[in-house]
Write a protein that holds these residues in place. Sequence first.
Motif, PDB file in Angstrom:
ATOM      1  N   ARG A 228       0.809  -1.216   0.000  1.00  0.00           N
ATOM      2  CA  ARG A 228       0.000   0.000   0.000  1.00  0.00           C
ATOM      3  C   ARG A 228       0.845   1.269   0.000  1.00  0.00           C
ATOM      4  O   ARG A 228       0.640   2.172  -0.805  1.00  0.00           O
ATOM      5  CB  ARG A 228      -0.952   0.008   1.208  1.00  0.00           C
ATOM      6  CG  ARG A 228      -1.934   1.174   1.195  1.00  0.00           C
ATOM      7  CD  ARG A 228      -2.900   1.079   2.357  1.00  0.00           C
ATOM      8  NE  ARG A 228      -3.686  -0.140   2.309  1.00  0.00           N
ATOM      9  CZ  ARG A 228      -4.787  -0.296   1.579  1.00  0.00           C
ATOM     10  NH1 ARG A 228      -5.220   0.699   0.812  1.00  0.00           N
ATOM     11  NH2 ARG A 228      -5.452  -1.441   1.607  1.00  0.00           N
ATOM     12  N   ILE A 229       1.798   1.369   0.908  1.00  0.00           N
ATOM     13  CA  ILE A 229       2.651   2.558   0.953  1.00  0.00           C
ATOM     14  C   ILE A 229       3.793   2.448  -0.036  1.00  0.00           C
ATOM     15  O   ILE A 229       4.189   3.434  -0.663  1.00  0.00           O
ATOM     16  CB  ILE A 229       3.190   2.781   2.380  1.00  0.00           C
ATOM     17  CG1 ILE A 229       2.058   3.203   3.301  1.00  0.00           C
ATOM     18  CG2 ILE A 229       4.278   3.861   2.387  1.00  0.00           C
ATOM     19  CD1 ILE A 229       1.385   4.507   2.918  1.00  0.00           C
TER      20      ILE A 229
ATOM     21  N   ARG B 163       3.984   1.103  -3.058  1.00  0.00           N
ATOM     22  CA  ARG B 163       3.648   1.482  -4.430  1.00  0.00           C
ATOM     23  C   ARG B 163       3.354   2.975  -4.545  1.00  0.00           C
ATOM     24  O   ARG B 163       3.637   3.592  -5.576  1.00  0.00           O
ATOM     25  CB  ARG B 163       2.468   0.663  -4.955  1.00  0.00           C
ATOM     26  CG  ARG B 163       1.153   0.833  -4.248  1.00  0.00           C
ATOM     27  CD  ARG B 163       0.050   0.034  -4.944  1.00  0.00           C
ATOM     28  NE  ARG B 163      -1.234   0.144  -4.275  1.00  0.00           N
ATOM     29  CZ  ARG B 163      -1.710  -0.730  -3.411  1.00  0.00           C
ATOM     30  NH1 ARG B 163      -0.982  -1.810  -3.102  1.00  0.00           N
ATOM     31  NH2 ARG B 163      -2.898  -0.551  -2.839  1.00  0.00           N
ATOM     32  N   GLU B 164       2.807   3.564  -3.485  1.00  0.00           N
ATOM     33  CA  GLU B 164       2.519   4.995  -3.514  1.00  0.00           C
ATOM     34  C   GLU B 164       3.802   5.820  -3.472  1.00  0.00           C
ATOM     35  O   GLU B 164       3.967   6.779  -4.236  1.00  0.00           O
ATOM     36  CB  GLU B 164       1.618   5.378  -2.335  1.00  0.00           C
ATOM     37  CG  GLU B 164       0.221   4.805  -2.391  1.00  0.00           C
ATOM     38  CD  GLU B 164      -0.696   5.540  -3.357  1.00  0.00           C
ATOM     39  OE1 GLU B 164      -0.243   6.502  -4.000  1.00  0.00           O
ATOM     40  OE2 GLU B 164      -1.864   5.141  -3.477  1.00  0.00           O
TER      41      GLU B 164
ATOM     42  N   ASP C 236       5.663   5.610  -6.702  1.00  0.00           N
ATOM     43  CA  ASP C 236       5.029   6.450  -7.724  1.00  0.00           C
ATOM     44  C   ASP C 236       5.386   7.919  -7.518  1.00  0.00           C
ATOM     45  O   ASP C 236       5.710   8.626  -8.482  1.00  0.00           O
ATOM     46  CB  ASP C 236       3.515   6.263  -7.661  1.00  0.00           C
ATOM     47  CG  ASP C 236       2.782   7.059  -8.734  1.00  0.00           C
ATOM     48  OD1 ASP C 236       3.029   6.792  -9.936  1.00  0.00           O
ATOM     49  OD2 ASP C 236       1.991   7.951  -8.389  1.00  0.00           O
TER      50      ASP C 236
ATOM     51  N   ARG D 250      -1.739   8.097   0.550  1.00  0.00           N
ATOM     52  CA  ARG D 250      -0.999   8.935  -0.403  1.00  0.00           C
ATOM     53  C   ARG D 250      -0.301  10.092   0.305  1.00  0.00           C
ATOM     54  O   ARG D 250       0.828  10.442  -0.039  1.00  0.00           O
ATOM     55  CB  ARG D 250      -1.945   9.479  -1.483  1.00  0.00           C
ATOM     56  CG  ARG D 250      -1.237  10.283  -2.583  1.00  0.00           C
ATOM     57  CD  ARG D 250      -0.395   9.371  -3.454  1.00  0.00           C
ATOM     58  NE  ARG D 250       0.267  10.092  -4.537  1.00  0.00           N
ATOM     59  CZ  ARG D 250       0.849   9.514  -5.587  1.00  0.00           C
ATOM     60  NH1 ARG D 250       0.845   8.197  -5.706  1.00  0.00           N
ATOM     61  NH2 ARG D 250       1.426  10.229  -6.527  1.00  0.00           N
TER      62      ARG D 250
ATOM     63  N   ALA E 143       2.788   8.751   1.868  1.00  0.00           N
ATOM     64  CA  ALA E 143       3.794   8.495   0.837  1.00  0.00           C
ATOM     65  C   ALA E 143       4.489   9.782   0.413  1.00  0.00           C
ATOM     66  O   ALA E 143       5.714   9.814   0.211  1.00  0.00           O
ATOM     67  CB  ALA E 143       3.145   7.821  -0.368  1.00  0.00           C
ATOM     68  N   GLU E 144       3.728  10.849   0.268  1.00  0.00           N
ATOM     69  CA  GLU E 144       4.319  12.137  -0.125  1.00  0.00           C
ATOM     70  C   GLU E 144       5.265  12.659   0.943  1.00  0.00           C
ATOM     71  O   GLU E 144       6.362  13.138   0.625  1.00  0.00           O
ATOM     72  CB  GLU E 144       3.203  13.149  -0.398  1.00  0.00           C
ATOM     73  CG  GLU E 144       2.391  12.826  -1.648  1.00  0.00           C
ATOM     74  CD  GLU E 144       1.118  13.632  -1.763  1.00  0.00           C
ATOM     75  OE1 GLU E 144       0.479  13.581  -2.829  1.00  0.00           O
ATOM     76  OE2 GLU E 144       0.741  14.307  -0.782  1.00  0.00           O
TER      77      GLU E 144
END
Length: 252
Positions: free
Chosen positions: A11-12, A14-15, A18, A162, A165-166
Amino acid sequence: MKIAVVGASGRIGREVADVLKNQGHEIVAITRSTGVDVYTGDGLAEALTGVQIVIDAVNATTTETDAVTDFFRTIARNLQQAAAVAGVTRIVLVSIIGIDPFTAGHYAGKLAQERALTEGPVPVRILRAAQFHEFTEMMLEWTTQGDVAYVPATRTQLVAARTVAEKLAEFAIAETTPTAVIEVAGPEELNLADAASKVAARRGTPSRVKEVTNLDDPNHELQSGGALLPGPDAILAGPTFAEWLDQHYPTR
């Protein structure tokens, strides 16, 4: 920069992969599907060749205390060993807010992971996140029996995956940081069962969400007492749970 993401299919993982890829960084995805097993160490040294930063976003499939503690601790030690040989600049771990007093389950495993990583030679940064908005979906999947979901009493400050992740990407690539440990949470305290019931209502299933207290769970008092809430210095960032809910489950 060349950045390895451990658990890049999660979940984290792949975010954050990206986010970093969109910023122009070269991403090395470290997963079993790419031929790397961080628990056994197979393929890890080769995967870290030329890597400058390692982001550890791996997750476990078990919550049994001994098994999950062994899993996370072993991975942490393998990463430190391979990263040191490869000349990695730093390892950045995504962990969980408030886990210090926990002695059982997933939280205990993550605490063991933090400690094992920080015992190694490669510098470590830790981002501790609150439970994700998406955690409500997972709770419904895990706890539904018949048409009722039995969600444990938990005070939390849910945050979007998301968003984490940012912040994780920003924290990882920064040349210097004022602290090696930061917390990231959503903008408001929530009751987990209430939040899960809102997701269930939008989905149409299960028909009811019931908050429960499992006295056999050694974590129940900590969860219901607010141990998982962020501290005063935490980074608070949206979207709110209501905004996330509208985005993922728009009303008709």
